[in-house]
Enzyme design. Sequence first.
Site, short mmCIF file in Angstrom:
data_model
loop_
_atom_site.label_atom_id
_atom_site.label_comp_id
_atom_site.label_asym_id
_atom_site.label_seq_id
_atom_site.Cartn_x
_atom_site.Cartn_y
_atom_site.Cartn_z
N TYR A 16 -77.33 -50.82 -76.52
CA TYR A 16 -78.56 -51.02 -76.57
C TYR A 16 -78.84 -50.27 -75.87
O TYR A 16 -80.33 -50.17 -75.71
CB TYR A 16 -79.10 -52.54 -76.97
CG TYR A 16 -78.27 -53.25 -77.84
CD1 TYR A 16 -79.32 -53.55 -79.31
CD2 TYR A 16 -77.20 -54.08 -78.08
CE1 TYR A 16 -78.63 -54.10 -80.14
CE2 TYR A 16 -77.05 -54.77 -78.74
CZ TYR A 16 -77.86 -55.09 -79.95
OH TYR A 16 -77.21 -55.57 -81.30
N HIS A 21 -85.90 -49.73 -77.89
CA HIS A 21 -86.32 -51.76 -77.12
C HIS A 21 -86.17 -52.22 -76.22
O HIS A 21 -86.03 -53.26 -75.72
CB HIS A 21 -85.52 -52.81 -78.44
CG HIS A 21 -86.27 -52.93 -79.67
ND1 HIS A 21 -87.79 -53.61 -79.43
CD2 HIS A 21 -85.70 -54.23 -79.33
CE1 HIS A 21 -88.44 -54.84 -79.66
NE2 HIS A 21 -87.34 -54.93 -80.31
N TYR A 77 -80.44 -62.02 -76.09
CA TYR A 77 -80.31 -60.58 -77.07
C TYR A 77 -82.87 -60.62 -77.01
O TYR A 77 -83.12 -62.01 -76.75
CB TYR A 77 -80.62 -61.09 -78.29
CG TYR A 77 -78.71 -61.01 -78.43
CD1 TYR A 77 -78.38 -59.18 -78.32
CD2 TYR A 77 -78.27 -61.19 -77.95
CE1 TYR A 77 -77.47 -58.60 -78.34
CE2 TYR A 77 -76.74 -60.90 -77.61
CZ TYR A 77 -76.71 -59.24 -77.73
OH TYR A 77 -75.04 -58.59 -77.77
N ASN A 125 -91.07 -59.71 -81.33
CA ASN A 125 -90.12 -60.97 -81.14
C ASN A 125 -89.82 -61.88 -79.36
O ASN A 125 -89.88 -63.02 -79.21
CB ASN A 125 -88.75 -61.05 -82.59
CG ASN A 125 -88.88 -60.97 -83.48
OD1 ASN A 125 -90.24 -61.07 -84.20
ND2 ASN A 125 -88.25 -59.94 -83.66
#
Length: 199
Positions: A16, A21, A77, A125
């Site tokens: 990632y 993000h 996460y 989120n």
Amino acid sequence: MPVWLVVGLGNPGPTYASHRHNVGFMVADELARRAGTGFTAPRGMRGDICETRITSLGMGAVGADAQRVVLLKPRTYMNDSGAAVAKACAYYGVKPAEVIAVHDELDLDFGRLRLKRGGGDNGHNGLKSIRSSLGTGDFLRVRFGIGRPPGRQAPSDFVLSPFPASLREELALEVDRSADAVETLINSGLEAAQNSFNS
């Protein structure tokens, strides 16, 4: 003396690392670089932690006006970022008003930055998880514009894709500018930081 908690939002692991993000992680890494120190993974903290200080001379400097800063990159996460934030707040005695979340923002074009206190989650989120864990949304946000996905690409796919090579130099400048914004926010307050960096 308040302790500031700067939370870079992102997902852990090399898969990632270059994703849109993960701009929060990129900014946290830049702040740690400026402080001349690195991250450790203390047992039970649910995140990578960097403890430092900031003065008017910048991150890592010492002086009479020094304030404590804890940089956090959650290892939970994105969807469970609040668990790491709540843990760090409890351990270091940080109030929600001294939490600064650095995160990607779809509603701002790439190259735009917006600082604010409170507000909604806007479908993010990580912010939703922090609000839930702290019991309030009244924390500071450094919103790093990544723009909207092209065509019909789903936002969830867009944020989990890397920045194109053509934006690499500009991305480095924006990460640098966001780190400057965090320093100004702590040293000079929200209004001064907004006047300097909101675009």
